[in-house]
Design a protein around this motif. Sequence first.
Motif, mmCIF file in Angstrom:
data_model
loop_
_atom_site.group_PDB
_atom_site.id
_atom_site.type_symbol
_atom_site.label_atom_id
_atom_site.label_comp_id
_atom_site.label_asym_id
_atom_site.label_seq_id
_atom_site.Cartn_x
_atom_site.Cartn_y
_atom_site.Cartn_z
ATOM 1 N N PRO A 153 0.840 -1.205 0.000
ATOM 2 C CA PRO A 153 0.000 0.000 0.000
ATOM 3 C C PRO A 153 0.870 1.249 0.000
ATOM 4 O O PRO A 153 1.999 1.240 0.491
ATOM 5 C CB PRO A 153 -0.795 -0.121 1.312
ATOM 6 N N GLY A 154 0.370 2.296 -0.502
ATOM 7 C CA GLY A 154 1.168 3.517 -0.651
ATOM 8 C C GLY A 154 1.111 4.414 0.553
ATOM 9 O O GLY A 154 0.585 5.528 0.469
ATOM 10 N N HIS A 155 1.579 3.957 1.719
ATOM 11 C CA HIS A 155 1.647 4.825 2.892
ATOM 12 C C HIS A 155 2.869 4.431 3.711
ATOM 13 O O HIS A 155 3.513 3.415 3.459
ATOM 14 C CB HIS A 155 0.369 4.718 3.738
ATOM 15 N N SER A 156 3.173 5.228 4.707
ATOM 16 C CA SER A 156 4.372 5.019 5.517
ATOM 17 C C SER A 156 4.139 3.932 6.562
ATOM 18 O O SER A 156 3.018 3.692 7.002
ATOM 19 C CB SER A 156 4.767 6.331 6.204
ATOM 20 N N GLY A 157 5.253 3.297 6.953
ATOM 21 C CA GLY A 157 5.201 2.343 8.052
ATOM 22 C C GLY A 157 4.716 0.962 7.685
ATOM 23 O O GLY A 157 4.216 0.228 8.529
ATOM 24 N N VAL A 158 4.833 0.557 6.425
ATOM 25 C CA VAL A 158 4.487 -0.813 6.037
ATOM 26 C C VAL A 158 5.571 -1.743 6.565
ATOM 27 O O VAL A 158 6.757 -1.522 6.347
ATOM 28 C CB VAL A 158 4.365 -0.941 4.517
ATOM 29 N N THR A 159 5.166 -2.777 7.312
ATOM 30 C CA THR A 159 6.155 -3.653 7.956
ATOM 31 C C THR A 159 5.997 -5.075 7.464
ATOM 32 O O THR A 159 4.893 -5.551 7.209
ATOM 33 C CB THR A 159 5.976 -3.636 9.483
#
Length: 564
Positions: A153-159
Motif C-alpha cells: 500500500p502507498g503509505h508510511s510504516g508498512v512492515t
Amino acid sequence: MKSITHSGIFRRFIILFFCVAVPFLSITLFLTRRAEYLTRKETSNAMAQKADYFVQGFESEYTRVVGQQQSFMLDHDLINLSYRGSRMSRLTWTMSVNRLQEKLKMFKNTNDSMLVMSIYMPFMMRVLSSPDGGRYTYNSLKAADLSRLETMPGHSGVTYVTDGGLAVYTLNKRGGDVRYAIETVLSGDSLVSAFKHFAGGSGCFLYNTDGIIAQAEDAETARSLSAALSRSPGEESAEVDGKRYMAVKRQLSVADLTFVSFYDESAVTAPSQLYRFWLWAVIVLFFCLTCFYAFMTHKYMSQPVLVLLEHFKRLESGDLDSRITGTQHDEFGVLFDRFNQMVDRLNSVILQSYKQTIYLQRAELKQLQAQINPHFLYNTYFLLHRLIKRNDPIAAKFSKLLGEYFRYITKSSEDMTNFENEDSHARNYANIQALRFEGRIRVEFDDLPPEMARMPVPQLIMQPILENAYLHGLEDLDGDGLLKVIYNIDEKSYHIFIMNNGGNINAETLSKLVSGLSGAADVKECGGLTNIHRRLQLAFGTGSGLKLSTQGNFFVVEMVINKP
C-alpha cells in the motif's frame, strides 16, 4: 490399675496432639505457599513492567524509523535520481549517489539495531543499500523486489517480517507505479538482546504466527515455550523439559508480533527451598506420629469396634449363637458382656419370629396357588362336557391330557417343583387348548435350556399366563393366532417370554395393566398375573416377577427369575 484408654488420658492426648500439630502444620504450609506466591507475583510484576518498557521502546524506535524515512523521502538527490537518473550526466549522477550514501551512513549510525537501509528506484531498476560492514552497493533491482513493492500500500510504516528482523517501508507511489521506496531492516536479535541486558536474568523472544523471529536465549527453549504458550493462551506459566517458566506476553502493534519475557521459576523460589525441606521433614515426622497414633487407635479402639460390628453382622444374618469372647477391661469389655446378654435374651424371640415369618410366607404361597386351580377346573370340565355331548372323537385324547394335568397338580403337596416339570405341564396345557382352537391358534415353544431344567420354581407359574393369553386375546381371533414361549439366560437371571398376537394393546391400556400388576390399580385381566408376580417375588426376592410390554402387535409377558 486402669488402662490408658479407660482413664481417658490417651483420648485427651490424641485430641491435644491434633489441636496443636494440625493448625501448626497448616499455618506453616500456608505461609510457605504464600511467600512463594508473593515472590512469584513480585517477579511477574517486575517482568511485566520491563516488558512494557521494551514494547514502548520498540514502538518508539519504529516510529522514529518511520519519521526518518518520511524526511528522507524529500531528499533532493533521491528525487533527482528517481525521476532524472537516466538523463543525468555521469558526474552529476556519481555525486548524487555519493551524497545519498553519506546520508544512509549517517542514518544507519544513529541506530545500533539497524541491519540494512536501502533505497529502491524502480524507474532506474536500481537499489542503493548500506549493509552491515560499511560497504555500500548499487545493484540492479530484482524482479521479485519490484513485484513486492508494487503490491504494497502507498503509505508510511508498512512492515514485513524478514529473516531475523523486521523490515519497515515508506513508498512514493504515483498512480499504481512505485517511483522510489526506502527500506530499513531492524535486527530482532539486537532488540531482544538489549532487553535481556536490561532485564537481568530474564529470557525473551519475538514471534508471530510463522514462528520465532528472534530470541535472546537458547533457541530450543524458546521454541518449546512458544508452542506451550500457544496451546494455552491464557496461561502465565508453562513447563518445558521438566522446568517451569514464568512468562509475560505483550502484543506489538507492528507486524502482528508478540513479545515474550520468561523467567525460570526455580530461580525465583530458590530462597524458600531450604525452608521447604525442613517443612517436609516436619510433615514426615508428623506422618510417623500419625502412624503410631493409628496403630494405638486400631489396637485399643478400632479393633474392638470391628469385633463388635462383625458379631452384629452375624446376628443380622441369623446367627443367634454368636458370642464375643475376650479379656477387655475397659468400656469395650462392658459392651461385649452386654452384647452376649442381649443375644441370650433375644435368641428365643428372634428365632420364633423368624420361623413365624417363614410359615406365613408358605401359607401365602398355598393361598395364591389355590386361587388359580378352581378357574382352570371350571374351563376344562366345561370343554370336556361339550366334547362328550357332541360325541367328538378327540374327547378321549382330551380326557387323557386332562388326567395328566390333574396328576401333576395333585401328585405332591410341595410348593416347589423343577422347572422341567412346569415346562412339561405348560406344554400339556397348550395341547389341551390346541384341541379346542384347532386350526385357529398356533403354539411355538422353545427348547428348554438344560441349565433351567433342574431349577426349583413354584408350581403353576406358566399355565395361568397361557390361560390369560387365550382368555383375553387369542380366543376372539378367527385365525392366524400365535402363542410363543421363548427362553433366555443372562449373567444374573433367567427370562421366560410368553407372547401372543391376540389383541392390539395401546399405551394407555398397557399402563393400566402394569399398574394392576403392582397392585396400584384394580384391573380384572391382571388377577392371575398379580398372583404369579407376588409368588415369584416371595420365592426369589426383589427383581424377580413379571414385566409387561408390547412388541409390534404382540403382547409380551416376561417372567424374570433371579439366579441363586
